[in-house]
Design a protein around this motif. Sequence first.
Motif, PDB file in Angstrom:
ATOM      1  N   GLU A 392       0.866  -1.307   0.067  1.00  9.48           N
ATOM      2  CA  GLU A 392      -0.009  -0.094   0.019  1.00  9.48           C
ATOM      3  C   GLU A 392       0.915   1.261  -0.023  1.00  9.48           C
ATOM      4  N   LEU A 393       2.110   1.212   0.810  1.00  7.46           N
ATOM      5  CA  LEU A 393       2.903   2.528   0.795  1.00  7.46           C
ATOM      6  C   LEU A 393       3.539   2.722  -0.627  1.00  7.46           C
ATOM      7  N   THR A 394       3.635   1.686  -1.347  1.00  3.35           N
ATOM      8  CA  THR A 394       4.222   1.744  -2.732  1.00  3.35           C
ATOM      9  C   THR A 394       3.367   2.843  -3.553  1.00  3.35           C
ATOM     10  N   HIS A 406      11.546  12.203  -3.838  1.00  2.00           N
ATOM     11  CA  HIS A 406      12.420  11.683  -2.928  1.00  2.00           C
ATOM     12  C   HIS A 406      11.728  10.297  -2.485  1.00  2.00           C
ATOM     13  N   ALA A 407      10.445  10.347  -2.045  1.00  4.94           N
ATOM     14  CA  ALA A 407       9.478   9.045  -1.506  1.00  4.94           C
ATOM     15  C   ALA A 407       9.274   8.279  -2.880  1.00  4.94           C
ATOM     16  N   PRO A 408       8.929   8.678  -3.802  1.00  7.62           N
ATOM     17  CA  PRO A 408       8.750   7.750  -4.949  1.00  7.62           C
ATOM     18  C   PRO A 408      10.009   7.142  -5.416  1.00  7.62           C
ATOM     19  N   GLY A 409      11.308   7.608  -5.075  1.00  7.27           N
ATOM     20  CA  GLY A 409      12.309   6.856  -5.535  1.00  7.27           C
ATOM     21  C   GLY A 409      12.821   5.973  -4.304  1.00  7.27           C
ATOM     22  N   ALA A 410      12.268   6.213  -3.138  1.00  6.55           N
ATOM     23  CA  ALA A 410      12.642   5.105  -2.018  1.00  6.55           C
ATOM     24  C   ALA A 410      11.631   3.836  -2.386  1.00  6.55           C
ATOM     25  N   MET A 411      10.456   4.331  -3.044  1.00  4.72           N
ATOM     26  CA  MET A 411       9.472   3.177  -3.030  1.00  4.72           C
ATOM     27  C   MET A 411       9.937   2.290  -4.254  1.00  4.72           C
ATOM     28  N   GLU A 412      10.805   2.648  -5.181  1.00  4.29           N
ATOM     29  CA  GLU A 412      11.328   1.647  -6.435  1.00  4.29           C
ATOM     30  C   GLU A 412      11.887   0.531  -5.785  1.00  4.29           C
TER      31      GLU A 412
END
Length: 442
Positions: A392-394, A406-412
Amino acid sequence: MNTEPKPIYGDGNPETHPLTWRLSKQESVRSADDYEALEGYAGFKKALSMPPKDVLEVIKAATVKGRGGAGFPAGIKWSLMAPNDGGPRYLICNADEMEPGTFKDRLLMEKLPHQLIEGMLIAGYTLEATQGYIFIRGEYIEAAQYLNEALEQIRAKGYLGDNILDSGWSFDLHVHTGAGRYICGEETALINSLEGRRANPRTKPPFPQVAGAWGRPTIVNNVETYNNLPAIMLRGPEWYIGLSAGKSKDPGTKIYGASGKVKFPGLWELPFGTTAREVIEDHAGGMRDGLKLKAWLPGGASTDFLAAEHIDLPMDAESIMKAGSRLGTCLLMVVDETQCMVSATRNLEEFFARESCGWCTPCRDGLPWAVKALKALENGEGKQEDIDHLQELTRKLWIGKTFCAHAPGAMEPLMGALKHFRGEFEAKVVNAAAQTRNVEQA
């Protein structure tokens, strides 16, 4: 597989290795005189003989793509800069190389500082910039030293200052060391830091090309991007495009690299479209003895994990995107079969959570939640809901739902790990449940 380390510069031919061929002549080229003896500043002098608009057309024709990870064409970015109104115009080099697993810009700055400076002079002249800054991470102490020394050398030659080489163009260039924040890799956060402000990203629009540093038109490009410009000015856009002909739609060469448990971690200048297998097996010597490849990140920590089955993919933007990841910086991080994907992912997410600027709630709070769930799974305390929560966080921390990338990059990497190795996550839950039953029975 390769049995010994290969040099970064290949055969040392300037026609095939424009970024690194000089290193076949000397271990490093830090003297302005040595650099000029090896075609140095010839591209800049050719640019000075042309109107700025004509130089821009050369860069646009070459389709030089940004080398910091986004891959946006530099010529198009430059053409969006606000018209010259006679006021200050800024040129910035993003040398804040803090992406885990990425170390290409460090080599270029430490070994070939004049090549970066020449590229920035070409860009500065084209854009009619009045001041330039190399924003470099504070830990790159030697690189900053060599760049400052190189700047002093070319000031003495009249390549910086007022009326450079009687061209009528005045420009100066400075090295600015950062205070150690990953978020400064985002161009507007970098600009805020340069101005002495907190390194938070800015709202866009307005984009820096219109209102950047101190509210004035500003262009920000990566170290490797600027390093491409001198050779393009000397040899032309057709030659540049031909470097990767038959391999990729992306033109030119790229500094590829590999880290992790390969035999020869390092960097190599290769044409775009070189396969991941060639980078890992031919240049990095393959996995260390007794180990097998399980997963790999194609371009630093903020790209999706791919599986061993993807190793024959060409390393270009289109091919990697179709496989479900992103080209990024083209420095591969390999994971062997003995490593736990839950632990590897947790390690990356801890970094991203720590480096969040805290400006927006999804990033500030969501990334620590991801770390908490991953730690629970890793420690044998996880539940199926933790995996569902991570999935769900992704979605909730994806593009358009946070203030910056930043957060989208962390989700990859988390998305890639869940996609290809979900079984390892679920096995942690099964093992945790089994341990709980054993304790209850005892």
